[in-house]
Design a protein around this motif. Structure first.
Motif, PDB file in Angstrom:
ATOM      1  N   ILE A 134     -31.973 -43.175 -44.178  1.00 27.39           N
ATOM      2  CA  ILE A 134     -31.397 -41.949 -43.622  1.00 27.39           C
ATOM      3  C   ILE A 134     -32.485 -41.291 -42.784  1.00 27.39           C
ATOM      4  O   ILE A 134     -33.516 -40.897 -43.302  1.00 27.39           O
ATOM      5  CB  ILE A 134     -30.931 -40.988 -44.732  1.00 27.39           C
ATOM      6  CG1 ILE A 134     -29.837 -41.625 -45.562  1.00 27.39           C
ATOM      7  CG2 ILE A 134     -30.459 -39.671 -44.133  1.00 27.39           C
ATOM      8  CD1 ILE A 134     -29.477 -40.830 -46.799  1.00 27.39           C
ATOM      9  N   ASN A 135     -32.242 -41.188 -41.480  1.00 26.97           N
ATOM     10  CA  ASN A 135     -33.240 -40.583 -40.603  1.00 26.97           C
ATOM     11  C   ASN A 135     -32.877 -39.165 -40.190  1.00 26.97           C
ATOM     12  O   ASN A 135     -33.719 -38.440 -39.683  1.00 26.97           O
ATOM     13  CB  ASN A 135     -33.445 -41.448 -39.357  1.00 26.97           C
ATOM     14  CG  ASN A 135     -34.138 -42.743 -39.702  1.00 26.97           C
ATOM     15  OD1 ASN A 135     -34.968 -42.780 -40.598  1.00 26.97           O
ATOM     16  ND2 ASN A 135     -33.779 -43.805 -39.019  1.00 26.97           N
ATOM     17  N   ASP A 136     -31.640 -38.763 -40.382  1.00 26.67           N
ATOM     18  CA  ASP A 136     -31.225 -37.406 -40.036  1.00 26.67           C
ATOM     19  C   ASP A 136     -31.332 -36.533 -41.280  1.00 26.67           C
ATOM     20  O   ASP A 136     -30.354 -36.265 -41.971  1.00 26.67           O
ATOM     21  CB  ASP A 136     -29.801 -37.409 -39.490  1.00 26.67           C
ATOM     22  CG  ASP A 136     -29.434 -36.093 -38.857  1.00 26.67           C
ATOM     23  OD1 ASP A 136     -30.318 -35.230 -38.728  1.00 26.67           O
ATOM     24  OD2 ASP A 136     -28.265 -35.933 -38.485  1.00 26.67           O
ATOM     25  N   TRP A 137     -32.546 -36.080 -41.567  1.00 25.63           N
ATOM     26  CA  TRP A 137     -32.814 -35.306 -42.777  1.00 25.63           C
ATOM     27  C   TRP A 137     -32.090 -33.968 -42.746  1.00 25.63           C
ATOM     28  O   TRP A 137     -31.631 -33.493 -43.771  1.00 25.63           O
ATOM     29  CB  TRP A 137     -34.298 -35.050 -42.938  1.00 25.63           C
ATOM     30  CG  TRP A 137     -35.138 -36.260 -43.078  1.00 25.63           C
ATOM     31  CD1 TRP A 137     -34.738 -37.515 -43.455  1.00 25.63           C
ATOM     32  CD2 TRP A 137     -36.536 -36.359 -42.853  1.00 25.63           C
ATOM     33  NE1 TRP A 137     -35.794 -38.373 -43.480  1.00 25.63           N
ATOM     34  CE2 TRP A 137     -36.924 -37.687 -43.104  1.00 25.63           C
ATOM     35  CE3 TRP A 137     -37.506 -35.453 -42.459  1.00 25.63           C
ATOM     36  CZ2 TRP A 137     -38.228 -38.120 -42.987  1.00 25.63           C
ATOM     37  CZ3 TRP A 137     -38.799 -35.889 -42.344  1.00 25.63           C
ATOM     38  CH2 TRP A 137     -39.154 -37.208 -42.607  1.00 25.63           C
ATOM     39  N   GLU A 138     -32.011 -33.361 -41.582  1.00 28.58           N
ATOM     40  CA  GLU A 138     -31.411 -32.034 -41.485  1.00 28.58           C
ATOM     41  C   GLU A 138     -29.929 -32.054 -41.800  1.00 28.58           C
ATOM     42  O   GLU A 138     -29.383 -31.070 -42.281  1.00 28.58           O
ATOM     43  CB  GLU A 138     -31.660 -31.458 -40.099  1.00 28.58           C
ATOM     44  CG  GLU A 138     -33.124 -31.152 -39.869  1.00 28.58           C
ATOM     45  CD  GLU A 138     -33.442 -30.879 -38.421  1.00 28.58           C
ATOM     46  OE1 GLU A 138     -32.538 -30.982 -37.578  1.00 28.58           O
ATOM     47  OE2 GLU A 138     -34.605 -30.567 -38.143  1.00 28.58           O
ATOM     48  N   ARG A 139     -29.269 -33.130 -41.541  1.00 25.98           N
ATOM     49  CA  ARG A 139     -27.852 -33.233 -41.890  1.00 25.98           C
ATOM     50  C   ARG A 139     -27.686 -33.631 -43.350  1.00 25.98           C
ATOM     51  O   ARG A 139     -26.792 -33.147 -44.031  1.00 25.98           O
ATOM     52  CB  ARG A 139     -27.154 -34.253 -40.997  1.00 25.98           C
ATOM     53  CG  ARG A 139     -25.676 -34.372 -41.311  1.00 25.98           C
ATOM     54  CD  ARG A 139     -24.951 -35.197 -40.304  1.00 25.98           C
ATOM     55  NE  ARG A 139     -24.872 -34.399 -39.074  1.00 25.98           N
ATOM     56  CZ  ARG A 139     -24.683 -34.908 -37.875  1.00 25.98           C
ATOM     57  NH1 ARG A 139     -24.551 -36.191 -37.726  1.00 25.98           N
ATOM     58  NH2 ARG A 139     -24.626 -34.148 -36.822  1.00 25.98           N
ATOM     59  N   HIS A 140     -28.569 -34.511 -43.843  1.00 28.31           N
ATOM     60  CA  HIS A 140     -28.463 -34.993 -45.224  1.00 28.31           C
ATOM     61  C   HIS A 140     -28.854 -33.901 -46.223  1.00 28.31           C
ATOM     62  O   HIS A 140     -28.131 -33.649 -47.190  1.00 28.31           O
ATOM     63  CB  HIS A 140     -29.344 -36.236 -45.418  1.00 28.31           C
ATOM     64  CG  HIS A 140     -29.328 -36.796 -46.791  1.00 28.31           C
ATOM     65  ND1 HIS A 140     -28.202 -37.367 -47.333  1.00 28.31           N
ATOM     66  CD2 HIS A 140     -30.279 -36.847 -47.744  1.00 28.31           C
ATOM     67  CE1 HIS A 140     -28.468 -37.768 -48.573  1.00 28.31           C
ATOM     68  NE2 HIS A 140     -29.732 -37.449 -48.833  1.00 28.31           N
ATOM     69  N   VAL A 141     -30.009 -33.268 -46.025  1.00 24.56           N
ATOM     70  CA  VAL A 141     -30.479 -32.190 -46.898  1.00 24.56           C
ATOM     71  C   VAL A 141     -30.936 -31.044 -46.000  1.00 24.56           C
ATOM     72  O   VAL A 141     -32.107 -30.942 -45.650  1.00 24.56           O
ATOM     73  CB  VAL A 141     -31.650 -32.656 -47.788  1.00 24.56           C
ATOM     74  CG1 VAL A 141     -32.000 -31.583 -48.800  1.00 24.56           C
ATOM     75  CG2 VAL A 141     -31.355 -33.957 -48.470  1.00 24.56           C
ATOM     76  N   PRO A 142     -30.025 -30.149 -45.619  1.00 28.46           N
ATOM     77  CA  PRO A 142     -30.389 -29.127 -44.631  1.00 28.46           C
ATOM     78  C   PRO A 142     -31.402 -28.099 -45.120  1.00 28.46           C
ATOM     79  O   PRO A 142     -32.079 -27.467 -44.320  1.00 28.46           O
ATOM     80  CB  PRO A 142     -29.050 -28.459 -44.287  1.00 28.46           C
ATOM     81  CG  PRO A 142     -28.148 -28.796 -45.406  1.00 28.46           C
ATOM     82  CD  PRO A 142     -28.621 -30.088 -45.996  1.00 28.46           C
ATOM     83  N   THR A 143     -31.544 -27.930 -46.420  1.00 31.63           N
ATOM     84  CA  THR A 143     -32.466 -26.908 -46.922  1.00 31.63           C
ATOM     85  C   THR A 143     -33.851 -27.445 -47.237  1.00 31.63           C
ATOM     86  O   THR A 143     -34.745 -26.663 -47.569  1.00 31.63           O
ATOM     87  CB  THR A 143     -31.897 -26.264 -48.201  1.00 31.63           C
ATOM     88  OG1 THR A 143     -31.688 -27.283 -49.179  1.00 31.63           O
ATOM     89  CG2 THR A 143     -30.594 -25.545 -47.911  1.00 31.63           C
ATOM     90  N   PRO A 146     -36.805 -26.144 -44.578  1.00 34.31           N
ATOM     91  CA  PRO A 146     -37.166 -24.727 -44.751  1.00 34.31           C
ATOM     92  C   PRO A 146     -37.840 -24.430 -46.088  1.00 34.31           C
ATOM     93  O   PRO A 146     -38.782 -23.628 -46.147  1.00 34.31           O
ATOM     94  CB  PRO A 146     -35.824 -23.992 -44.636  1.00 34.31           C
ATOM     95  CG  PRO A 146     -34.961 -24.896 -43.848  1.00 34.31           C
ATOM     96  CD  PRO A 146     -35.389 -26.278 -44.200  1.00 34.31           C
ATOM     97  N   ILE A 147     -37.391 -25.068 -47.162  1.00 33.62           N
ATOM     98  CA  ILE A 147     -38.021 -24.850 -48.466  1.00 33.62           C
ATOM     99  C   ILE A 147     -39.450 -25.387 -48.452  1.00 33.62           C
ATOM    100  O   ILE A 147     -40.376 -24.750 -48.974  1.00 33.62           O
ATOM    101  CB  ILE A 147     -37.185 -25.489 -49.591  1.00 33.62           C
ATOM    102  CG1 ILE A 147     -35.892 -24.712 -49.789  1.00 33.62           C
ATOM    103  CG2 ILE A 147     -37.973 -25.530 -50.900  1.00 33.62           C
ATOM    104  CD1 ILE A 147     -34.920 -25.362 -50.732  1.00 33.62           C
TER     105      ILE A 147
END
Length: 193
Positions: A134-143, A146-147
């Motif tokens: 999974i290369n789209d981290w922002e879609r997979h785990v959006p938080t 920022p955390i």
């Protein structure tokens, strides 16, 4: 046709009204294109007149002129040398462990925040990227990002507070140099792991 006129009128006045046919994605795309054209408009328009073959030749020429970038350069050497210098000449680790001036509560809280940051990085890099592809981290785990960012900032502030009585105003500089040395060493790891 009428929606295009409304959009063009709103662009010329500097307002961005969303028509019923225009989605939020198209609005963002148009705004980004406007900023890009304001910054690089003349260069883009100059290349628009070229045919596709000439554009590909120009891109190849630019890539050849830029050359391959190696992670082994002066900046990399500088950050690693700076980190080793701090560890060697300041007795950083022994003073952090045994010096009674260090504020232990702030030190442990800072290490806790940094542990959260490192665990999120390991999860994203090892588990998501390498194992699950999974290369789209922002879609997979959006938080996650920022955390991780918040925990890094809080951890670095806590470490600065904890080590300030020992090193004084040099504390932020030393911690930043150690952080950059860590980042550089991680960037030297092979990508094929």
């Amino acid at each position: 046709m009428e929606s295009e006129n409304v959009t063009q009128r709103s662009q010329s006045t500097g307002q961005t009204n969303v028509t019923s046919t225009e989605t939020e994605y198209e609005l963002r795309r148009r705004r980004i294109a406007k900023v890009f054209m304001d910054a690089y408009g003349t260069d883009i328009l100059k290349h628009r007149k070229l045919d596709q073959k000439k554009l590909e030749d120009l891109e190849e020429k630019e890539q050849e002129e830029a050359g391959p970038t190696s992670p082994y350069n002066f900046q990399t050497f500088f950050w690693i040398l700076g980190t080793f210098t701090i560890f060697y000449f300041t007795d950083f680790i022994p003073s952090m462990l045994y010096d009674p001036q260090v504020k232990r509560t702030w030190l442990f809280v800072g290490f806790g925040f940094l542990a959260i940051n490192v665990s999120i990085a390991i999860y994203l890099i090892v588990f998501c990227s390498w194992m699950r592809k999974i290369n789209d981290w922002e879609r997979h785990v959006p938080t996650a990002i920022p955390i991780a960012t918040c925990s890094f900032v809080c951890g670095s502030l806590c470490l600065n507070i904890a080590l300030w009585p020992v090193y004084g105003f040099l504390t932020p500089l030393m911690l930043f140099t150690i952080f950059m040395g860590f980042v550089v060493v991680v960037s030297l790891l092979p990508n094929s792991l």
